[in-house]
Every structure is written in C-alpha cells, then in structure tokens.
Design a protein around this motif. Sequence first.
Motif, mmCIF file in Angstrom:
data_model
loop_
_atom_site.group_PDB
_atom_site.id
_atom_site.type_symbol
_atom_site.label_atom_id
_atom_site.label_comp_id
_atom_site.label_asym_id
_atom_site.label_seq_id
_atom_site.Cartn_x
_atom_site.Cartn_y
_atom_site.Cartn_z
ATOM 1 N N LEU A 68 -18.090 -7.284 -12.974
ATOM 2 C CA LEU A 68 -17.460 -7.212 -11.661
ATOM 3 C C LEU A 68 -18.133 -6.157 -10.791
ATOM 4 O O LEU A 68 -18.491 -5.077 -11.272
ATOM 5 C CB LEU A 68 -15.969 -6.863 -11.808
ATOM 6 C CG LEU A 68 -15.124 -7.780 -12.712
ATOM 7 C CD1 LEU A 68 -13.719 -7.216 -12.848
ATOM 8 C CD2 LEU A 68 -15.092 -9.196 -12.165
ATOM 9 N N LYS A 69 -18.293 -6.472 -9.521
ATOM 10 C CA LYS A 69 -18.812 -5.463 -8.597
ATOM 11 C C LYS A 69 -17.709 -4.487 -8.222
ATOM 12 O O LYS A 69 -16.515 -4.731 -8.464
ATOM 13 C CB LYS A 69 -19.398 -6.133 -7.363
ATOM 14 C CG LYS A 69 -18.439 -7.024 -6.586
ATOM 15 C CD LYS A 69 -19.175 -7.705 -5.436
ATOM 16 C CE LYS A 69 -18.229 -8.611 -4.630
ATOM 17 N NZ LYS A 69 -18.943 -9.280 -3.511
ATOM 18 N N LYS A 70 -18.077 -3.395 -7.589
ATOM 19 C CA LYS A 70 -17.150 -2.284 -7.383
ATOM 20 C C LYS A 70 -15.930 -2.690 -6.569
ATOM 21 O O LYS A 70 -14.802 -2.286 -6.893
ATOM 22 C CB LYS A 70 -17.873 -1.122 -6.697
ATOM 23 C CG LYS A 70 -17.025 0.139 -6.605
ATOM 24 C CD LYS A 70 -17.833 1.324 -6.087
ATOM 25 C CE LYS A 70 -16.993 2.593 -6.049
ATOM 26 N NZ LYS A 70 -17.779 3.766 -5.578
ATOM 27 N N SER A 71 -16.105 -3.488 -5.510
ATOM 28 C CA SER A 71 -14.969 -3.865 -4.671
ATOM 29 C C SER A 71 -13.956 -4.689 -5.455
ATOM 30 O O SER A 71 -12.742 -4.566 -5.263
ATOM 31 C CB SER A 71 -15.457 -4.659 -3.455
ATOM 32 O OG SER A 71 -16.137 -5.847 -3.860
ATOM 33 N N VAL A 72 -14.444 -5.518 -6.374
ATOM 34 C CA VAL A 72 -13.544 -6.323 -7.203
ATOM 35 C C VAL A 72 -12.891 -5.448 -8.274
ATOM 36 O O VAL A 72 -11.714 -5.634 -8.610
ATOM 37 C CB VAL A 72 -14.310 -7.490 -7.844
ATOM 38 C CG1 VAL A 72 -13.387 -8.339 -8.703
ATOM 39 C CG2 VAL A 72 -14.971 -8.348 -6.778
ATOM 40 N N LYS B 102 -8.172 -9.636 -13.526
ATOM 41 C CA LYS B 102 -6.736 -9.699 -13.800
ATOM 42 C C LYS B 102 -6.445 -9.220 -15.222
ATOM 43 O O LYS B 102 -6.883 -9.841 -16.191
ATOM 44 C CB LYS B 102 -6.235 -11.136 -13.636
ATOM 45 C CG LYS B 102 -4.735 -11.311 -13.887
ATOM 46 C CD LYS B 102 -4.351 -12.765 -14.107
ATOM 47 C CE LYS B 102 -4.719 -13.643 -12.931
ATOM 48 N NZ LYS B 102 -4.198 -15.037 -13.143
ATOM 49 N N PRO B 103 -5.729 -8.108 -15.389
ATOM 50 C CA PRO B 103 -5.325 -7.678 -16.729
ATOM 51 C C PRO B 103 -4.112 -8.474 -17.199
ATOM 52 O O PRO B 103 -3.164 -8.689 -16.438
ATOM 53 C CB PRO B 103 -4.978 -6.201 -16.529
ATOM 54 C CG PRO B 103 -4.556 -6.099 -15.099
ATOM 55 C CD PRO B 103 -5.333 -7.152 -14.344
ATOM 56 N N PHE C 99 -12.333 -3.706 -18.169
ATOM 57 C CA PHE C 99 -13.193 -4.365 -17.196
ATOM 58 C C PHE C 99 -14.653 -4.012 -17.476
ATOM 59 O O PHE C 99 -14.964 -2.965 -18.055
ATOM 60 C CB PHE C 99 -12.834 -3.923 -15.775
ATOM 61 C CG PHE C 99 -11.487 -4.402 -15.300
ATOM 62 C CD1 PHE C 99 -11.201 -5.753 -15.208
ATOM 63 C CD2 PHE C 99 -10.502 -3.497 -14.933
ATOM 64 C CE1 PHE C 99 -9.973 -6.197 -14.764
ATOM 65 C CE2 PHE C 99 -9.271 -3.925 -14.490
ATOM 66 C CZ PHE C 99 -8.999 -5.279 -14.405
ATOM 67 N N THR C 100 -15.550 -4.896 -17.026
ATOM 68 C CA THR C 100 -16.991 -4.702 -17.205
ATOM 69 C C THR C 100 -17.662 -4.631 -15.842
ATOM 70 O O THR C 100 -17.356 -5.442 -14.953
ATOM 71 C CB THR C 100 -17.583 -5.870 -18.014
ATOM 72 O OG1 THR C 100 -16.880 -5.994 -19.251
ATOM 73 C CG2 THR C 100 -19.054 -5.639 -18.296
ATOM 74 N N ASP C 101 -18.570 -3.669 -15.663
ATOM 75 C CA ASP C 101 -19.248 -3.549 -14.369
ATOM 76 C C ASP C 101 -20.471 -4.474 -14.335
ATOM 77 O O ASP C 101 -20.767 -5.193 -15.292
ATOM 78 C CB ASP C 101 -19.628 -2.094 -14.078
ATOM 79 C CG ASP C 101 -20.661 -1.529 -15.056
ATOM 80 O OD1 ASP C 101 -21.343 -2.318 -15.734
ATOM 81 O OD2 ASP C 101 -20.793 -0.295 -15.123
ATOM 82 N N ILE C 102 -21.173 -4.455 -13.220
ATOM 83 C CA ILE C 102 -22.293 -5.390 -13.028
ATOM 84 C C ILE C 102 -23.446 -5.111 -13.987
ATOM 85 O O ILE C 102 -24.334 -5.948 -14.157
ATOM 86 C CB ILE C 102 -22.811 -5.358 -11.573
ATOM 87 C CG1 ILE C 102 -23.215 -3.935 -11.177
ATOM 88 C CG2 ILE C 102 -21.762 -5.908 -10.629
ATOM 89 C CD1 ILE C 102 -23.855 -3.865 -9.794
ATOM 90 N N ASN C 103 -23.429 -3.941 -14.630
ATOM 91 C CA ASN C 103 -24.463 -3.611 -15.611
ATOM 92 C C ASN C 103 -24.037 -3.955 -17.039
ATOM 93 O O ASN C 103 -24.748 -3.646 -17.992
ATOM 94 C CB ASN C 103 -24.813 -2.123 -15.530
ATOM 95 C CG ASN C 103 -25.414 -1.746 -14.189
ATOM 96 O OD1 ASN C 103 -26.295 -2.435 -13.686
ATOM 97 N ND2 ASN C 103 -24.928 -0.666 -13.595
ATOM 98 N N GLY C 104 -22.859 -4.570 -17.152
ATOM 99 C CA GLY C 104 -22.367 -4.955 -18.470
ATOM 100 C C GLY C 104 -21.720 -3.829 -19.248
ATOM 101 O O GLY C 104 -21.497 -3.970 -20.453
#
Length: 432
Positions: free
Chosen positions: A152-156, A190-191, A263-268
């Motif tokens: 997920l990107k930061k805004s999401v 969504k958790p 959650f996972t960021d765009i870098n995994g």
Amino acid sequence: MFSISASVFQKELDNLYFPTQFSKNFAEGNAHHLCHLNSDFYFESIHKHRLPQLYDVVNRVHKILMLNDILPEKISFLAGDSHNGGKRPFLIETAKEKKVIKFADPRPYLLLREILLLLSSDLDIDLTPPNIHSDKNNEWYIIPFIDNNSPLKKSVLKKGMFALGVLTAVAFCIGMVDIHVENLVMDGNKPIIIDPECIFYHFGNYNTSERLLNTGLVGHNQHLSAMRGGDTENVPIFEFAPFIDQEGQLNYRKPIYDFSNRFTDINGKKVDPKLFKNEVIKGYKAAFNWFCNNLSLIQHIVNTYVADDFRIRVLARKTRHYSSVIHMLNMPIEQGYTAWETNILSRFMESGSLLDHISPTLLSTEIYDIKKRDIPYFWANAGQHFVFHSMGVMQTLPKNKTPIQLIAEDFSKLREHNIDEQIKTLDKFLTD
C-alpha cells in the motif's frame, strides 16, 4: 470427489502444537542440544490416538461441504489451535475460490459484522468483514479465505491505520480479549478480526487501561500484540516442529512463520503502526465517541444475536500457557517419558490461572485435552452461570450474573471509561 492433500497429515505433524511467540523467540542455537527420539515410539505413544480423531474431523468437514454443494479439490489444515479432538480451521480450495471452515459459534462474528457495517456507514470508511455462511445450529461457519495483504502507498496506509484505530476502539467497547496475531488479517487497507469468540468478556475487574491492553490488539508486550507483533523479519520467530529425517529419526526444524496481521508498504515491508500513531488515535477517538452515542442501537443489535445459548469463550489460562506445556511434552527424550510427562503436568497444575479458582473437574479436563494435544476450550452460554466444555459443565462463572446481565451492565457504564486514559494507554503503546 475431492482429494485430501498428501501433506495434510504431515502438516499435522508440523503443527502438532503451536508454541507461542514467546517460546518461539529462542536463539537458533538453543535447539541444538535436543536429542533424537526413535520415531516408532513417538508415533505409537502420541499419534495412535491423534490421527483417528483427525480423520473423523476431516470426514465431518467433507459432510458439511457436500450438504452445502461445495466441491473441494483440496482440503488442508490452517495454522490455528486444535480443540475438542482436532477441530481447527480448514482451508477449502475449489476450482474458483478458497474458503475456510471454522468450528465455532458464528453469532459473535455476525454481531461484530453488523456493528462494523453500521459504523462504516456513519464514519465513511469500510471496515465490514466478509459475509459468511453459517450452520443453523451455530456449530460452524464458512468464511472466504482472506489473502489480500498487498503493498500500500502512504495515502492508503493512513486510511488503513485510521481503520485500525476504529477497530481497536470497537474491541474495547464490546469487551474483546485475546486477539492475537493469527486473529487479525489485512484485506487491502481493511483490518479484519476473523475470530471474535472472546467477545463481551466481562468476567474480571479491569480498570480502563487494563481493559484496553487485554484486547490483544494493544498489549503489554508489543511483539505479542496483534497490532504490532508478527514481524518475523525484525523479530525472528523459530517454530519447533517434529519431522522425520533421512535416517528415520524424529527431529526438530524451525521454519519462520509468516503472519498477515500487519499492513505492507510499497517496498514489501511490514509497517509499524507506531509510524502512523496520529491516524490510529484519530480513528480510536472517532469510534469510541460513535459507540457511546449509539448505545441504544448497539444494544438492539446485541439483543438480536445474543440468545441464551450464545457462546463466549472462557479463558481458564492463556493459549500460550497451554501450548507451551504441549511444546514441552513433545520435546524428544530418549527414555523416561512417563516421568517427564508427570513432572511437566504436575508443574502445570500448580501454575496460575485467569479464573479466581479452578475446579477439580476443569483441571482434569485440561489435563485430558493436553494429553491429546488439544488446547483446552471452555465457554459460557450467555444465559447461564456456568463454564462449559464439550464434556459437560465444569464450574460456575466468576461472577454471580449471567453474561447477558453483565453485557447490559457494562454498556450502562461504558461512558465511565475515561477517553483520555484510553488515549494515554494507546499513545504509550504506540511510542515504546
């Protein structure tokens, strides 16, 4: 026709017990001293009773699927605690989709889902868990397999962290406990709590801070909490499990276990909610205020689902307490197993409990389950004063009131839990 994966019962060997995160976090070298055990002895002494139970459970799963016109191509065990003769979550794979069968009362999940559906609409977020297909006798339910922990990107991520704060406040308001890393999964941003069986847990006298920490989403140890735990990259987790080596000996291996509670960021990379503390706190405040302003409506939802036989899991001891004992019983020793087992179980019987007292009946049932490598499972029916097990009544509940009475009483006092104290506890948890 369906086929059971050839690895299903090897998986049972791998997951014969489930050591807690605490017991998994040993340095790898600590396991090197463990001796080998003759595999024939191990299978005869432990598995000769276990495997028939597992076949019975798989057969029951098969009947459920046939009655519901589900044609599986593969059935597998999912990581999860084993109760009542091997009952545990099963992954069902069909040609088009994956589903999970859980042997539990579906009503806690349905109740939580309806509250979150209403809250999502009012707060303009989406926290609604997937719908389920449930048994009319409330013995099991089928839920879609959630496997969408995409980067997920930061805004999401900000929206997801706000939702995580909302979910934490809801867990606080409905008295949930024991939400651990396996019970929280991420579906996009969504958790989702997939196992809300410890709902309306009003059997102790907890202050505001303790109540929040007892949810399990927040906890005394961040690495054991559902919100911040489960990062196997930064906190290596070694899972000890038996397997047969090339020489035919039973040995231990230590695979790293992956979790989906973060959650996972765009870098995994797994994202620590600490980095989004403001969003989590904003979501928490919004949800707590919403809950307090809608108590009458929520009480109506509760009354719809909470019948006299509504099941609330009762924790005589924490799951990691039981699983650590099972882990010790499964340790390979070359001789003197009977003395080893007696010593471990004697120490267990003298250990602490989450209940004010443990009846002889409940204690003997714990020992019975542990010897069969099951995590003991107790529950309360919402309209009665007793602690139950599949073998019958164990003892009376800690308080001289039914859970239904305790739920109404707790809602009437919810506003007395100071929001500033809750935020202080949450802030500290997200800062340490």
